[in-house]
Design a protein around this motif. Structure first.
Motif, mmCIF file in Angstrom:
data_model
loop_
_atom_site.group_PDB
_atom_site.id
_atom_site.type_symbol
_atom_site.label_atom_id
_atom_site.label_comp_id
_atom_site.label_asym_id
_atom_site.label_seq_id
_atom_site.Cartn_x
_atom_site.Cartn_y
_atom_site.Cartn_z
ATOM 1 N N PRO A 30 -0.631 -0.329 -16.291
ATOM 2 C CA PRO A 30 0.344 -1.336 -15.781
ATOM 3 C C PRO A 30 -0.063 -1.621 -14.332
ATOM 4 O O PRO A 30 -0.693 -0.909 -13.606
ATOM 5 C CB PRO A 30 1.594 -0.542 -15.655
ATOM 6 N N SER A 31 0.384 -2.848 -13.875
ATOM 7 C CA SER A 31 0.095 -3.222 -12.364
ATOM 8 C C SER A 31 1.241 -4.127 -11.767
ATOM 9 O O SER A 31 1.962 -4.651 -12.673
ATOM 10 C CB SER A 31 -1.299 -3.902 -12.119
ATOM 11 N N ILE A 32 1.314 -4.092 -10.460
ATOM 12 C CA ILE A 32 2.640 -5.003 -9.753
ATOM 13 C C ILE A 32 1.779 -5.378 -8.369
ATOM 14 O O ILE A 32 1.205 -4.726 -7.791
ATOM 15 C CB ILE A 32 3.674 -4.324 -9.572
ATOM 16 N N ASN A 33 1.954 -6.735 -8.482
ATOM 17 C CA ASN A 33 1.473 -7.162 -7.409
ATOM 18 C C ASN A 33 2.531 -8.095 -6.300
ATOM 19 O O ASN A 33 3.380 -8.831 -7.239
ATOM 20 C CB ASN A 33 0.300 -8.372 -7.428
ATOM 21 N N LEU A 34 2.566 -8.160 -5.248
ATOM 22 C CA LEU A 34 3.526 -8.666 -4.149
ATOM 23 C C LEU A 34 2.805 -9.550 -3.270
ATOM 24 O O LEU A 34 1.875 -9.182 -2.608
ATOM 25 C CB LEU A 34 4.655 -7.976 -3.622
ATOM 26 N N SER A 35 3.057 -10.872 -3.248
ATOM 27 C CA SER A 35 2.396 -11.714 -2.287
ATOM 28 C C SER A 35 3.267 -12.699 -1.582
ATOM 29 O O SER A 35 4.257 -13.116 -2.305
ATOM 30 C CB SER A 35 1.053 -12.306 -2.785
ATOM 31 N N GLY A 36 2.879 -13.109 -0.348
ATOM 32 C CA GLY A 36 3.910 -14.350 0.256
ATOM 33 C C GLY A 36 3.342 -14.279 1.711
ATOM 34 O O GLY A 36 2.578 -13.854 2.179
ATOM 35 N N GLY A 37 4.470 -15.008 2.516
ATOM 36 C CA GLY A 37 4.101 -14.958 3.845
ATOM 37 C C GLY A 37 4.740 -16.249 4.605
ATOM 38 O O GLY A 37 5.284 -16.889 3.948
ATOM 39 N N THR A 38 4.676 -16.238 5.903
ATOM 40 C CA THR A 38 5.148 -17.332 6.711
ATOM 41 C C THR A 38 3.776 -17.923 7.260
ATOM 42 O O THR A 38 2.747 -17.394 7.230
ATOM 43 C CB THR A 38 5.966 -16.715 7.777
ATOM 44 N N ARG A 39 4.007 -18.488 8.566
ATOM 45 C CA ARG A 39 2.903 -19.363 9.152
ATOM 46 C C ARG A 39 2.179 -18.170 9.943
ATOM 47 O O ARG A 39 0.845 -18.251 10.219
ATOM 48 C CB ARG A 39 3.465 -20.457 10.202
ATOM 49 N N HIS A 40 2.905 -17.116 10.411
ATOM 50 C CA HIS A 40 2.327 -16.130 11.070
ATOM 51 C C HIS A 40 1.902 -15.045 10.476
ATOM 52 O O HIS A 40 0.955 -14.119 11.331
ATOM 53 C CB HIS A 40 3.432 -15.740 12.523
ATOM 54 N N VAL A 41 2.419 -14.683 9.444
ATOM 55 C CA VAL A 41 2.226 -13.432 8.694
ATOM 56 C C VAL A 41 1.972 -13.580 7.187
ATOM 57 O O VAL A 41 2.984 -14.091 6.537
ATOM 58 C CB VAL A 41 3.147 -11.872 9.150
#
Length: 282
Positions: A205-216
């Motif tokens: 099993p695996s879980i990924n989290l991704s995202g962000g803003t212009r700066h981070v």
């Protein structure tokens, strides 16, 4: 673009022999949780061979194009620019894999790149709302075939028959013949049934989290790997003896900080912990 050396280039401008595949392609390899094993058949000029199926020791031997040395023909493997084994990377975290094959493509790596270079690039965050990906890979292992077995009386008869055939060459073979009445002293034990399970399970099993803003921008991933084995677990009265098995947990975090318009700070944090069991351990 493809990863070349310590940067990126457009495919049209690449002169050296480079092959590339994506993490999505590797995840199509059913029943495989090792990145190296998933490369089998996915990249031209890359040959993989596995010498053992023991849980935790499934990293295949990789040869690019051909064997160039009797001592060591394995390529240099870099994960996000750092030398480390591919087994430390979960397939759900792989963005792309580039294989540099010839001298013009591997020149920047010096002697270590003489047998080719494999560049593993992990995923990074993109600007936008947080995205969560959850995946689960399960495999059932069963025995494909086992050698036939004999009852104790049949085995003793075949043994005596073999000794008789040897008498013409060695008269001492008469001493190896045992009376058939002695077969009752040897119980019929199905050692295959005693040693092996009917099936074994492996899951990842695996879980990924991704995202962000212009700066981070951020990408974080956690996966757990359990490799079961067909050997049974038993107790030999001298301490608990465990069959083969392997458990591993990986955690990864890739962060991108935009400090100025022309300056970006990238930080990769990775940790791994694994435990391998074998019948010789207590």
């Amino acid at each position: 673009v493809v990863v070349v050396g310590y940067g990126q280039q457009k495919k049209a401008s690449v002169v050296g022999a480079i092959a590339q595949t994506t993490g999505e392609t590797l995840q199509r390899a059913g029943g495989v949780s090792n990145v190296g094993a998933a490369l089998t058949g996915n990249l031209p000029g890359v040959v993989t061979s596995a010498s053992t199926g023991m849980p935790g020791d499934e990293d295949p031997k990789i040869v690019i194009r051909s064997v160039s040395s009797w001592n060591n023909s394995e390529p240099l493997i870099l994960v996000d620019g750092i030398e480390r084994p591919m087994s430390s990377v979960d397939m759900s975290s792989v963005q792309s894999i580039s294989v540099l094959k010839d001298a013009s493509a591997t020149a920047v790596y010096g002697v270590k790149g003489a047998n080719g270079v494999i560049l593993v690039t992990t995923k990074r965050g993109n600007e936008g709302r947080a995205k969560i990906d959850v995946s689960m890979n399960m495999t059932a292992k069963v025995v494909s075939a086992l050698p036939g077995r004999m009852e104790s009386a049949d085995a003793l008869y075949v043994r005596n028959q073999a000794a008789e055939y040897e008498v013409g060459l060695n008269a001492a073979s008469w001493n190896k013949i045992l009376p058939m009445e002695g077969a009752e002293r040897y119980p019929n034990v199905d050692w295959q049934k005693e040693l092996f399970k009917d099936y074994a399970m492996s899951y990842n099993p695996s879980i990924n989290l991704s995202g962000g803003t212009r700066h981070v921008k951020y990408f974080a991933a956690v996966d757990f790997l359990h490799e079961g084995d067909l050997f049974r677990e038993w107790d030999n009265n001298r301490g608990y003896q465990a069959g083969y098995g392997f458990n591993r947990i990986n955690a990864r975090s890739n962060l991108d900080f935009k400090i100025t318009k022309t300056t970006v700070l990238k930080a990769n944090i990775f940790g791994s912990y694994g435990v391998k069991k074998s019948p010789w351990g207590v």
